[in-house]
Scaffold this motif. Structure first.
Motif, PDB file in Angstrom:
ATOM      1  N   ILE A   7       5.264  -3.554  -7.864  1.00  0.00           N
ATOM      2  CA  ILE A   7       4.482  -4.430  -6.977  1.00  0.00           C
ATOM      3  C   ILE A   7       4.470  -3.858  -5.557  1.00  0.00           C
ATOM      4  O   ILE A   7       3.436  -3.872  -4.884  1.00  0.00           O
ATOM      5  CB  ILE A   7       5.040  -5.868  -6.994  1.00  0.00           C
ATOM      6  CG1 ILE A   7       4.983  -6.457  -8.417  1.00  0.00           C
ATOM      7  CG2 ILE A   7       4.300  -6.748  -6.008  1.00  0.00           C
ATOM      8  CD1 ILE A   7       3.613  -6.553  -9.026  1.00  0.00           C
ATOM      9  N   LYS A   8       5.596  -3.316  -5.097  1.00  0.00           N
ATOM     10  CA  LYS A   8       5.647  -2.717  -3.764  1.00  0.00           C
ATOM     11  C   LYS A   8       4.681  -1.541  -3.646  1.00  0.00           C
ATOM     12  O   LYS A   8       4.109  -1.301  -2.583  1.00  0.00           O
ATOM     13  CB  LYS A   8       7.069  -2.249  -3.434  1.00  0.00           C
ATOM     14  CG  LYS A   8       8.008  -3.368  -3.083  1.00  0.00           C
ATOM     15  CD  LYS A   8       9.386  -2.795  -2.766  1.00  0.00           C
ATOM     16  CE  LYS A   8      10.394  -3.869  -2.488  1.00  0.00           C
ATOM     17  NZ  LYS A   8      11.729  -3.300  -2.197  1.00  0.00           N
ATOM     18  N   ALA A   9       4.501  -0.800  -4.736  1.00  0.00           N
ATOM     19  CA  ALA A   9       3.572   0.330  -4.718  1.00  0.00           C
ATOM     20  C   ALA A   9       2.143  -0.127  -4.438  1.00  0.00           C
ATOM     21  O   ALA A   9       1.338   0.614  -3.893  1.00  0.00           O
ATOM     22  CB  ALA A   9       3.634   1.092  -6.043  1.00  0.00           C
ATOM     23  N   LEU A  10       1.856  -1.376  -4.790  1.00  0.00           N
ATOM     24  CA  LEU A  10       0.512  -1.924  -4.581  1.00  0.00           C
ATOM     25  C   LEU A  10       0.352  -2.594  -3.222  1.00  0.00           C
ATOM     26  O   LEU A  10      -0.758  -2.993  -2.856  1.00  0.00           O
ATOM     27  CB  LEU A  10       0.200  -2.951  -5.673  1.00  0.00           C
ATOM     28  CG  LEU A  10       0.231  -2.433  -7.102  1.00  0.00           C
ATOM     29  CD1 LEU A  10       0.025  -3.586  -8.069  1.00  0.00           C
ATOM     30  CD2 LEU A  10      -0.782  -1.339  -7.321  1.00  0.00           C
ATOM     31  N   ALA A  11       1.419  -2.704  -2.481  1.00  0.00           N
ATOM     32  CA  ALA A  11       1.416  -3.461  -1.222  1.00  0.00           C
ATOM     33  C   ALA A  11       0.922  -2.616  -0.044  1.00  0.00           C
ATOM     34  O   ALA A  11       1.515  -2.621   1.025  1.00  0.00           O
ATOM     35  CB  ALA A  11       2.803  -4.017  -0.952  1.00  0.00           C
ATOM     36  N   ASN A  12      -0.180  -1.906  -0.255  1.00  0.00           N
ATOM     37  CA  ASN A  12      -0.736  -1.062   0.804  1.00  0.00           C
ATOM     38  C   ASN A  12      -2.234  -0.927   0.558  1.00  0.00           C
ATOM     39  O   ASN A  12      -2.649  -0.577  -0.550  1.00  0.00           O
ATOM     40  CB  ASN A  12      -0.055   0.314   0.780  1.00  0.00           C
ATOM     41  CG  ASN A  12      -0.576   1.223   1.858  1.00  0.00           C
ATOM     42  OD1 ASN A  12      -1.660   1.780   1.732  1.00  0.00           O
ATOM     43  ND2 ASN A  12       0.198   1.371   2.924  1.00  0.00           N
ATOM     44  N   ASP A  13      -3.031  -1.186   1.576  1.00  0.00           N
ATOM     45  CA  ASP A  13      -4.490  -1.144   1.434  1.00  0.00           C
ATOM     46  C   ASP A  13      -4.993   0.226   0.996  1.00  0.00           C
ATOM     47  O   ASP A  13      -5.921   0.325   0.195  1.00  0.00           O
ATOM     48  CB  ASP A  13      -5.176  -1.541   2.747  1.00  0.00           C
ATOM     49  CG  ASP A  13      -5.005  -3.013   3.077  1.00  0.00           C
ATOM     50  OD1 ASP A  13      -4.731  -3.805   2.156  1.00  0.00           O
ATOM     51  OD2 ASP A  13      -5.152  -3.368   4.263  1.00  0.00           O
ATOM     52  N   ARG A  14      -4.396   1.273   1.527  1.00  0.00           N
ATOM     53  CA  ARG A  14      -4.852   2.622   1.163  1.00  0.00           C
ATOM     54  C   ARG A  14      -4.557   2.927  -0.299  1.00  0.00           C
ATOM     55  O   ARG A  14      -5.388   3.513  -1.003  1.00  0.00           O
ATOM     56  CB  ARG A  14      -4.207   3.670   2.062  1.00  0.00           C
ATOM     57  CG  ARG A  14      -4.771   3.640   3.469  1.00  0.00           C
ATOM     58  CD  ARG A  14      -4.130   4.666   4.345  1.00  0.00           C
ATOM     59  NE  ARG A  14      -4.799   4.705   5.652  1.00  0.00           N
ATOM     60  CZ  ARG A  14      -4.284   5.247   6.716  1.00  0.00           C
ATOM     61  NH1 ARG A  14      -3.093   5.813   6.660  1.00  0.00           N
ATOM     62  NH2 ARG A  14      -4.949   5.247   7.859  1.00  0.00           N
ATOM     63  N   ARG A  15      -3.378   2.551  -0.773  1.00  0.00           N
ATOM     64  CA  ARG A  15      -3.051   2.796  -2.180  1.00  0.00           C
ATOM     65  C   ARG A  15      -3.944   1.985  -3.106  1.00  0.00           C
ATOM     66  O   ARG A  15      -4.363   2.471  -4.163  1.00  0.00           O
ATOM     67  CB  ARG A  15      -1.570   2.537  -2.438  1.00  0.00           C
ATOM     68  CG  ARG A  15      -0.680   3.591  -1.771  1.00  0.00           C
ATOM     69  CD  ARG A  15       0.742   3.553  -2.250  1.00  0.00           C
ATOM     70  NE  ARG A  15       1.495   2.413  -1.803  1.00  0.00           N
ATOM     71  CZ  ARG A  15       2.233   2.359  -0.698  1.00  0.00           C
ATOM     72  NH1 ARG A  15       2.307   3.420   0.103  1.00  0.00           N
ATOM     73  NH2 ARG A  15       2.901   1.279  -0.382  1.00  0.00           N
TER      74      ARG A  15
END
Length: 99
Positions: A7-15
């Motif tokens: 879930i943390k990996a998804l917590a970025n607009d660019r990613r």
């Protein structure tokens, strides 16, 4: 990788943008000299240019997405190409639906 790390990996607009673009690479990127957009993935240089960031910054985003299992890297010549891991993306969708 634990669910919280995923879930943390998804917590970025660019990613998130990268994952969206790689879902339909032909719609978001021009054809490449080396590697097929669908079969081989998209060259990191093209992704960095589209985001307007340095390749070093992109490398960190890609490292996180690869460690989460959401992307698969492939080396062609001196370039790294990235493709979504659709099985892992389906598992992620199931995980999120179960929350």
């Amino acid at each position: 990788m634990q669910e919280v790390d995923l879930i943390k990996a998804l917590a970025n607009d660019r990613r998130l943008a990268i994952l969206r673009w790689l879902k339909e690479p032909q719609a978001h990127f021009s054809p490449q000299v080396d590697g097929d957009l669908v079969e081989d993935g998209v060259c990191a240089v093209l992704i960095a240019e589209k985001l307007g960031i340095s390749q070093a910054t992109l490398s960190e985003h890609m490292r996180i997405l690869v460690q989460a299992g959401l992307l698969r890297p492939k080396r062609i010549k001196q370039w790294i190409f990235y493709k979504r891991d659709e099985e892992r993306m389906a598992a992620l969708a199931t995980l999120i639906a179960g929350l």
